[in-house]
Design a protein around this motif. Structure first.
Motif, PDB file in Angstrom:
ATOM      1  N   VAL A 420      12.438  75.380  -7.261  1.00 21.16           N
ATOM      2  CA  VAL A 420      11.875  74.035  -7.379  1.00 21.16           C
ATOM      3  C   VAL A 420      11.857  73.445  -5.981  1.00 21.16           C
ATOM      4  CG1 VAL A 420      12.087  71.764  -8.448  1.00 21.16           C
ATOM      5  CG2 VAL A 420      12.829  73.799  -9.705  1.00 21.16           C
ATOM      6  N   ASN A 421      10.666  73.266  -5.451  1.00 18.74           N
ATOM      7  CA  ASN A 421      10.521  72.780  -4.071  1.00 18.74           C
ATOM      8  C   ASN A 421      11.334  73.626  -3.100  1.00 18.74           C
ATOM      9  OD1 ASN A 421       8.808  70.640  -4.878  1.00 18.74           O
ATOM     10  ND2 ASN A 421      10.602  69.402  -5.424  1.00 18.74           N
ATOM     11  N   GLY A 422      11.283  74.939  -3.301  1.00 22.78           N
ATOM     12  CA  GLY A 422      11.944  75.873  -2.410  1.00 22.78           C
ATOM     13  C   GLY A 422      13.397  76.153  -2.710  1.00 22.78           C
ATOM     14  N   LYS A 423      14.004  75.424  -3.629  1.00 18.21           N
ATOM     15  CA  LYS A 423      15.414  75.624  -3.968  1.00 18.21           C
ATOM     16  C   LYS A 423      15.522  76.471  -5.230  1.00 18.21           C
ATOM     17  CE  LYS A 423      19.696  73.205  -5.134  1.00 18.21           C
ATOM     18  NZ  LYS A 423      20.329  71.879  -5.388  1.00 18.21           N
ATOM     19  N   GLU A 424      16.290  77.564  -5.134  1.00 19.42           N
ATOM     20  CA  GLU A 424      16.428  78.453  -6.274  1.00 19.42           C
ATOM     21  C   GLU A 424      17.255  77.796  -7.376  1.00 19.42           C
ATOM     22  OE1 GLU A 424      17.960  82.987  -7.379  1.00 19.42           O
ATOM     23  OE2 GLU A 424      17.537  82.440  -5.294  1.00 19.42           O
ATOM     24  N   GLY A 425      16.678  77.750  -8.588  1.00 14.65           N
ATOM     25  CA  GLY A 425      17.360  77.122  -9.709  1.00 14.65           C
ATOM     26  C   GLY A 425      17.568  78.045 -10.879  1.00 14.65           C
ATOM     27  N   GLY A 426      17.134  79.310 -10.721  1.00 12.67           N
ATOM     28  CA  GLY A 426      17.286  80.261 -11.808  1.00 12.67           C
ATOM     29  C   GLY A 426      16.531  81.532 -11.523  1.00 12.67           C
ATOM     30  N   ALA A 442      23.765  75.323 -15.759  1.00 15.59           N
ATOM     31  CA  ALA A 442      23.343  74.446 -16.854  1.00 15.59           C
ATOM     32  C   ALA A 442      24.006  74.900 -18.146  1.00 15.59           C
ATOM     33  CB  ALA A 442      21.826  74.458 -17.011  1.00 15.59           C
ATOM     34  N   GLY A 443      24.485  73.926 -18.914  1.00 14.49           N
ATOM     35  CA  GLY A 443      25.041  74.212 -20.218  1.00 14.49           C
ATOM     36  C   GLY A 443      23.955  74.195 -21.277  1.00 14.49           C
ATOM     37  N   HIS A 444      24.374  73.913 -22.510  1.00 13.99           N
ATOM     38  CA  HIS A 444      23.504  73.988 -23.679  1.00 13.99           C
ATOM     39  C   HIS A 444      22.291  73.061 -23.569  1.00 13.99           C
ATOM     40  CE1 HIS A 444      22.966  75.224 -27.848  1.00 13.99           C
ATOM     41  NE2 HIS A 444      22.870  73.976 -28.248  1.00 13.99           N
ATOM     42  N   GLU A 445      22.502  71.845 -23.083  1.00 13.63           N
ATOM     43  CA  GLU A 445      21.432  70.847 -22.976  1.00 13.63           C
ATOM     44  C   GLU A 445      20.851  70.887 -21.559  1.00 13.63           C
ATOM     45  OE1 GLU A 445      22.688  67.027 -24.524  1.00 13.63           O
ATOM     46  OE2 GLU A 445      23.973  67.994 -26.011  1.00 13.63           O
ATOM     47  N   VAL A 446      19.981  71.833 -21.315  1.00 15.94           N
ATOM     48  CA  VAL A 446      19.516  72.136 -19.965  1.00 15.94           C
ATOM     49  C   VAL A 446      18.996  70.919 -19.196  1.00 15.94           C
ATOM     50  CG1 VAL A 446      17.845  73.469 -18.610  1.00 15.94           C
ATOM     51  CG2 VAL A 446      19.062  74.549 -20.512  1.00 15.94           C
ATOM     52  N   PRO A 447      18.136  70.061 -19.787  1.00 19.24           N
ATOM     53  CA  PRO A 447      17.603  68.951 -18.996  1.00 19.24           C
ATOM     54  C   PRO A 447      18.673  67.975 -18.494  1.00 19.24           C
ATOM     55  CG  PRO A 447      16.230  69.336 -20.918  1.00 19.24           C
ATOM     56  CD  PRO A 447      17.486  70.150 -21.106  1.00 19.24           C
ATOM     57  N   PHE A 448      19.830  67.915 -19.169  1.00 19.97           N
ATOM     58  CA  PHE A 448      20.909  67.062 -18.677  1.00 19.97           C
ATOM     59  C   PHE A 448      21.441  67.583 -17.347  1.00 19.97           C
ATOM     60  CE2 PHE A 448      25.566  66.603 -18.263  1.00 19.97           C
ATOM     61  CZ  PHE A 448      25.661  65.224 -18.163  1.00 19.97           C
ATOM     62  N   TYR A 449      21.583  68.882 -17.235  1.00 19.09           N
ATOM     63  CA  TYR A 449      22.197  69.488 -16.057  1.00 19.09           C
ATOM     64  C   TYR A 449      21.204  69.679 -14.912  1.00 19.09           C
ATOM     65  CZ  TYR A 449      25.978  70.675 -19.300  1.00 19.09           C
ATOM     66  OH  TYR A 449      26.992  70.622 -20.232  1.00 19.09           O
ATOM     67  N   GLN A 450      19.983  70.059 -15.234  1.00 21.98           N
ATOM     68  CA  GLN A 450      18.971  70.357 -14.207  1.00 21.98           C
ATOM     69  C   GLN A 450      17.666  69.617 -14.543  1.00 21.98           C
ATOM     70  OE1 GLN A 450      19.804  71.817 -11.572  1.00 21.98           O
ATOM     71  NE2 GLN A 450      21.677  72.919 -12.109  1.00 21.98           N
ATOM     72  N   PRO A 451      17.680  68.293 -14.423  1.00 19.80           N
ATOM     73  CA  PRO A 451      16.529  67.496 -14.863  1.00 19.80           C
ATOM     74  C   PRO A 451      15.240  67.764 -14.097  1.00 19.80           C
ATOM     75  CG  PRO A 451      18.127  66.128 -13.695  1.00 19.80           C
ATOM     76  CD  PRO A 451      18.786  67.439 -13.937  1.00 19.80           C
ATOM     77  N   GLU A 452      15.334  67.959 -12.782  1.00 17.74           N
ATOM     78  CA  GLU A 452      14.120  68.177 -11.991  1.00 17.74           C
ATOM     79  C   GLU A 452      13.482  69.510 -12.357  1.00 17.74           C
ATOM     80  OE1 GLU A 452      12.567  68.024  -7.331  1.00 17.74           O
ATOM     81  OE2 GLU A 452      14.708  68.219  -7.758  1.00 17.74           O
ATOM     82  N   LEU A 453      14.291  70.542 -12.473  1.00 18.04           N
ATOM     83  CA  LEU A 453      13.786  71.857 -12.876  1.00 18.04           C
ATOM     84  C   LEU A 453      13.195  71.784 -14.279  1.00 18.04           C
ATOM     85  CD1 LEU A 453      15.365  75.336 -12.451  1.00 18.04           C
ATOM     86  CD2 LEU A 453      14.848  74.531 -14.751  1.00 18.04           C
ATOM     87  N   ALA A 454      13.896  71.115 -15.184  1.00 21.78           N
ATOM     88  CA  ALA A 454      13.437  71.044 -16.571  1.00 21.78           C
ATOM     89  C   ALA A 454      12.068  70.385 -16.672  1.00 21.78           C
ATOM     90  CB  ALA A 454      14.454  70.285 -17.428  1.00 21.78           C
ATOM     91  N   LEU A 455      11.866  69.310 -15.915  1.00 29.16           N
ATOM     92  CA  LEU A 455      10.572  68.635 -15.956  1.00 29.16           C
ATOM     93  C   LEU A 455       9.480  69.531 -15.391  1.00 29.16           C
ATOM     94  CD1 LEU A 455       8.879  66.140 -16.574  1.00 29.16           C
ATOM     95  CD2 LEU A 455       9.524  65.224 -14.321  1.00 29.16           C
ATOM     96  N   GLN A 456       9.767  70.252 -14.325  1.00 27.84           N
ATOM     97  CA  GLN A 456       8.771  71.158 -13.748  1.00 27.84           C
ATOM     98  C   GLN A 456       8.366  72.237 -14.757  1.00 27.84           C
ATOM     99  OE1 GLN A 456       8.913  72.686  -9.565  1.00 27.84           O
ATOM    100  NE2 GLN A 456       9.239  74.690 -10.530  1.00 27.84           N
ATOM    101  N   VAL A 457       9.362  72.810 -15.422  1.00 28.84           N
ATOM    102  CA  VAL A 457       9.107  73.866 -16.409  1.00 28.84           C
ATOM    103  C   VAL A 457       8.304  73.313 -17.587  1.00 28.84           C
ATOM    104  CG1 VAL A 457      10.244  75.347 -18.122  1.00 28.84           C
ATOM    105  CG2 VAL A 457      11.107  75.254 -15.774  1.00 28.84           C
ATOM    106  N   PHE A 458       8.673  72.134 -18.035  1.00 25.62           N
ATOM    107  CA  PHE A 458       7.993  71.458 -19.139  1.00 25.62           C
ATOM    108  C   PHE A 458       6.515  71.267 -18.828  1.00 25.62           C
ATOM    109  CE2 PHE A 458       6.786  67.248 -21.006  1.00 25.62           C
ATOM    110  CZ  PHE A 458       6.958  67.543 -22.350  1.00 25.62           C
ATOM    111  N   ILE A 459       6.216  70.745 -17.657  1.00 25.23           N
ATOM    112  CA  ILE A 459       4.835  70.483 -17.264  1.00 25.23           C
ATOM    113  C   ILE A 459       4.052  71.785 -17.129  1.00 25.23           C
ATOM    114  CG2 ILE A 459       3.356  69.605 -15.404  1.00 25.23           C
ATOM    115  CD1 ILE A 459       5.532  67.481 -14.868  1.00 25.23           C
TER     116      ILE A 459
END
Length: 470
Positions: A420-426, A442-459
């Motif tokens: 995400v913007n050059g930073k490895e998140g997974g 990230a635990g069970h509720e991924v967007p809580f732990y990694q919100p920026e990554l989660a939004l990118q993946v969602f989009i």
């Protein structure tokens, strides 16, 4: 989230869902005022469904000009399903529509709204929410649904005893939502879910596709399915409990000797019970599989050390995310403002108990998931790698055996860094319309732990393409 304690209950037969007969011949709209709150009422002529909601309560979403609606849809006699809708913050007139479902079974989608990906969130010990700059409604119109009846703010008679019997009610809610808010018809539609959503997501999506094929109701233009930390297939994922407990990247929970012992329990006790559930399909066989695997695998492993089953890095008595939102939602002022008519229950026992009577948990939804991918729905299987209860080992193994034309090529690929913007998140891989993503830290509720990554993946998923690093 996913409950993992099976409950013994009398065996009953799976039954179909009897939806209420239409009570009006054409659509009707009206306004009703109760205790100073104005409710919009819509009666759907086609299905007899009744929607009663509050317009722009000012709760949670405070972005100027962004509309929200919260209230109830009657999906049958004394069956009141809670929904909370948030317009997209950008381009709402053209943005896709997405339904979010939490799991359980028996857990509220307000978990996702307030702890994960909604317009507001709680920080620390705060008693009021603040803006969530990574909300999923940055991009999509979001519809959060509490189902089945008895979950969250939903109340009344609960006829749902399984994932399969839950699907028609969800379809009916979406149909009535379209009728009440026709501006969202024909939009790209997506389902995002987690945990027991590994059951819900494939079945709900397949049910929608089947209804579309049968020309039933308004066509739902479903284009995407996203499931994080899902519970899909017991045969694969019960074994993954043993493997993850021994070989995760954070801390081993068991010794090599214990690993061999639990693997033997899986092979000799749990697996035969699951196979009997799969082959016979009876409630009793699937209940037995649920209880056997819990007693042999899940229950003992969950207590071998002090850890939170939803985040292996945390102790069991200090779980994340914070539960501040529950008190907030049960305040009389908030309930009045949003039009809620019942006491909020985050994870209600009664609906989950009904699922246990049909042995729903160990039933596999891999076939339904494969059917969805075969139908060219853009599908994302992703998981936070610190979650134990629906761990990424099991999710990865499920993704590799999804039956679709690209299966061999997908399974042969190795995981590559996801940035995400050059930073490895997974790490991730894609083939055709299927993607898998492991999310770091990230635990069970991924967007809580990694919100920026989660939004990118969602989009990226809603854009109907493979996820990709940025």
């Amino acid at each position: 989230m996913r409950f993992f304690t099976p409950l013994l209950a009398p065996v009953i037969a799976l039954t179909g869902v009897a939806l209420a007969a239409p009570t009006v011949s054409h659509d009707k709209r009206s306004l009703v005022e109760r205790e100073g709150v104005v409710y919009n009422v819509f009666e759907h002529g086609l299905t007899g469904a009744r929607i009663e909601f509050v317009n722009n309560s000012g709760i949670c979403e405070t972005t100027k000009g962004v509309n929200q609606y919260s209230g109830y849809l009657s999906v049958g006699t004394n069956m009141n399903m809670w929904f909370w809708f948030f317009e997209a913050r950008q381009n709402p007139s053209t943005a896709p529509l997405v339904s979010w479902f939490n799991g359980g079974p028996g857990c509220s989608s307000m978990i996702g709204l307030f702890q994960e990906n909604g317009p507001c969130k709680f920080t620390g010990s705060s008693t009021t929410p603040v803006n969530n700059s990574y909300s999923f409604n940055n991009y999509a119109n979001m519809l959060y649904i509490d189902q089945p009846i008895g979950v969250g703010f939903s109340y009344g008679t609960d006829d749902v005893t399984s994932t399969v019997t839950a699907a028609p009610y969800v379809w009916k809610l979406i149909q009535a939502f379209y009728a009440s808010f026709p501006q969202y018809e024909s939009r790209d539609f997506g389902i995002f879910t987690e945990s027991y959503g590994g059951h819900y997501g494939p079945e709900f999506t397949k049910y929608i596709l089947d209804q579309n094929k049968a020309n039933a109701g308004e066509k739902i233009n479903i284009v995407a399915l996203g499931i994080n930390n899902g519970w899909y297939d017991s045969k694969i994922q019960e074994k993954a409990y043993v493997q993850f407990s021994y070989n995760n990247t954070y801390k081993p929970l068991i010794t090599e000797s214990q690993y061999n012992t639990y693997l033997s329990r899986y092979t000799n006790n749990c697996l035969p019970a699951i196979n009997k559930c799969y082959s016979s399909g009876t409630n009793s066989a699937c209940q037995t599989a649920d209880n056997t695997c819990y007693n042999q695998i899940e229950g003992p492993l969950s207590s071998v050390a002090d850890f939170d089953v939803y985040d292996i890095r945390a102790p069991s008595q200090d779980p994340n995310p914070p539960e501040n939102y529950v008190t907030y939602l049960n305040s009389s002022a908030v309930k009045t403002a949003i039009g809620a008519k019942s006491t909020y229950q985050e994870c209600a026992n009664a609906p989950g108990n009904k699922f246990s009577t049909t042995g729903d948990s160990p039933r596999s939804f891999l076939s339904e998931l494969s059917s969805v991918v075969q139908s060219n729905i853009t599908t994302l299987i992703w998981a936070g790698d610190a979650d134990w209860i629906c761990n990424w080992f099991g999710g990865y193994d499920v993704a590799n055996v999804i039956d679709y034309p690209g299966q061999s090529a997908f399974a042969a690929k190795s995981l590559a860094p996801y940035t995400v913007n050059g930073k490895e998140g997974g790490t991730f891989k894609t083939q055709d319309n299927l993607s898998f993503l492991r999310v770091y830290a990230a635990g069970h509720e991924v967007p809580f732990y990694q919100p920026e990554l989660a939004l990118q993946v969602f989009i990226q998923t809603l854009k109907k393409g493979a996820i990709a690093s940025t």
